[in-house]
Design a protein around this motif. Structure first.
Motif, PDB file in Angstrom:
ATOM      1  N   PHE A   1      -6.354   3.045   3.960  1.00  0.00           N
ATOM      2  CA  PHE A   1      -6.637   2.688   2.569  1.00  0.00           C
ATOM      3  C   PHE A   1      -8.137   2.543   2.341  1.00  0.00           C
TER       4      PHE A   1
ATOM      5  N   PRO B   1      -1.230   5.192   1.921  1.00  0.00           N
ATOM      6  CA  PRO B   1      -2.397   4.318   1.796  1.00  0.00           C
ATOM      7  C   PRO B   1      -3.612   5.048   1.234  1.00  0.00           C
TER       8      PRO B   1
ATOM      9  N   LEU C   1       0.795  -1.233   0.000  1.00  0.00           N
ATOM     10  CA  LEU C   1       0.000   0.000   0.000  1.00  0.00           C
ATOM     11  C   LEU C   1       0.824   1.278   0.000  1.00  0.00           C
TER      12      LEU C   1
END
Length: 295
Positions: free
Chosen positions: A224, A178, A161
């Motif tokens: 994320f 992220p 990420l």
């Protein structure tokens, strides 16, 4: 209307015990399901479905057979007469190359992509010892995304990420946040019928019983997901997050677990999709039905 499949390795539904379960210690917004609990909702009105990963085969679920099952809908553990760890065997490769979700969608005229950023050295160094996701993509000849091209252009997501892992080997790798990774997946959903992303590092933290590393990865995942779900029109798109087996939810042990895994579903049609999933074998068939207006 499109669908994203987010695969996070080695996360099960554990106890609400911060001494054993890093999700309990973090007080996760997205992984609120605990053994014996009744909270099956995640942030952004997501539905958490406790999902069987045993495939009705004795023993602890493992990566090679579990991932093959997720990405094909074929009971790989039954074929192998047991759960197989690590990377796909020659037999499992054949299953992935003939039954991959990417191949099935291609035959249906759907446009699919794998969002992870690759290095060409990965293929040179590993030969045939490739991940299940890699074989699933290869089955359809969908183009891979590269760290020195698509990642640089903001059109691929690093496996961790951020790109910090790749940067250990390739100093020119672009490191991102992220949040940026979440936005990239959201943008790809507007271009493709199906987008898949894989995060393999949670399983590593579980095997190492490393609480600090586990919390670091959970924080990345939460950031994320916040970004992805904020930037996605959930009235138009479906997002499914699933796993192959339990592990990181119980850091008192090094092994995988028999716990069910939390499949989380957001977006358009989430209720009907949730009703279709009871086992990791249901992931591919459910996505196929969703994208062909059968559910």
């Amino acid at each position: 209307m499109s669908a994203a499949l987010l695969f996070f390795d080695g996360i099960g539904i554990g106890e609400d015990d911060p001494e054993k379960n890093p999700f309990a210690r973090y007080r996760s917004k997205f992984f609120r399901a605990f053994i014996g609990g009744n909270n099956f909702r995640a942030e952004y009105d997501g539905i958490i479905v406790p999902t069987d990963a045993t495939l009705d085969v004795p023993g602890y679920p493992q990566s090679a057979t579990g991932q093959t099952a997720i990405f094909t809908g074929v009971n790989a553990a039954e074929i192998m007469q047991g759960h197989i760890n690590g990377l796909p065997t020659p037999t499992l490769r054949k299953v992935l190359l003939s039954e991959s979700i990417f191949l099935k969608l291609k035959r249906l005229g759907k446009k699919a992509t794998f969002a992870n950023a690759y290095s060409k050295h990965y293929f040179e160094l590993r030969g045939e010892k490739l991940s299940a996701t890699t074989y699933a993509v290869m089955a359809s000849q969908v183009p891979f995304r590269w760290y020195d091209k698509e990642l640089q252009d903001g059109k691929a997501v690093p496996a961790d990420l951020t790109g910090e892992f790749l940067k250990r080997f390739y100093p020119d790798v672009k490191v991102i946040t992220p949040e940026e990774s979440g936005k990239i997946i959201a943008d790809l959903l507007s271009e493709y019928d199906f987008v898949m992303y894989e995060f393999p590092f949670t399983d590593e933290a579980g095997h190492n019983q490393d609480f600090e590393l586990a919390l670091k990865y959970i924080d990345r995942i939460e950031r994320f997901l916040d970004s992805l779900l904020t930037n996605t029109d959930l009235n138009e798109h479906l997002i499914i997050l699933t796993r192959d087996h339990g592990n990181i939810e119980d850091l008192s042990i090094k092994t995988h677990t028999l716990n069910k895994v939390p499949t989380i579903i957001w977006g358009k049609g989430k209720g009907k999709v949730a009703m279709s999933i009871r086992s990791i074998l249901d992931i591919t068939p459910t996505i196929i039905k969703y994208l062909t207006d059968q559910i």
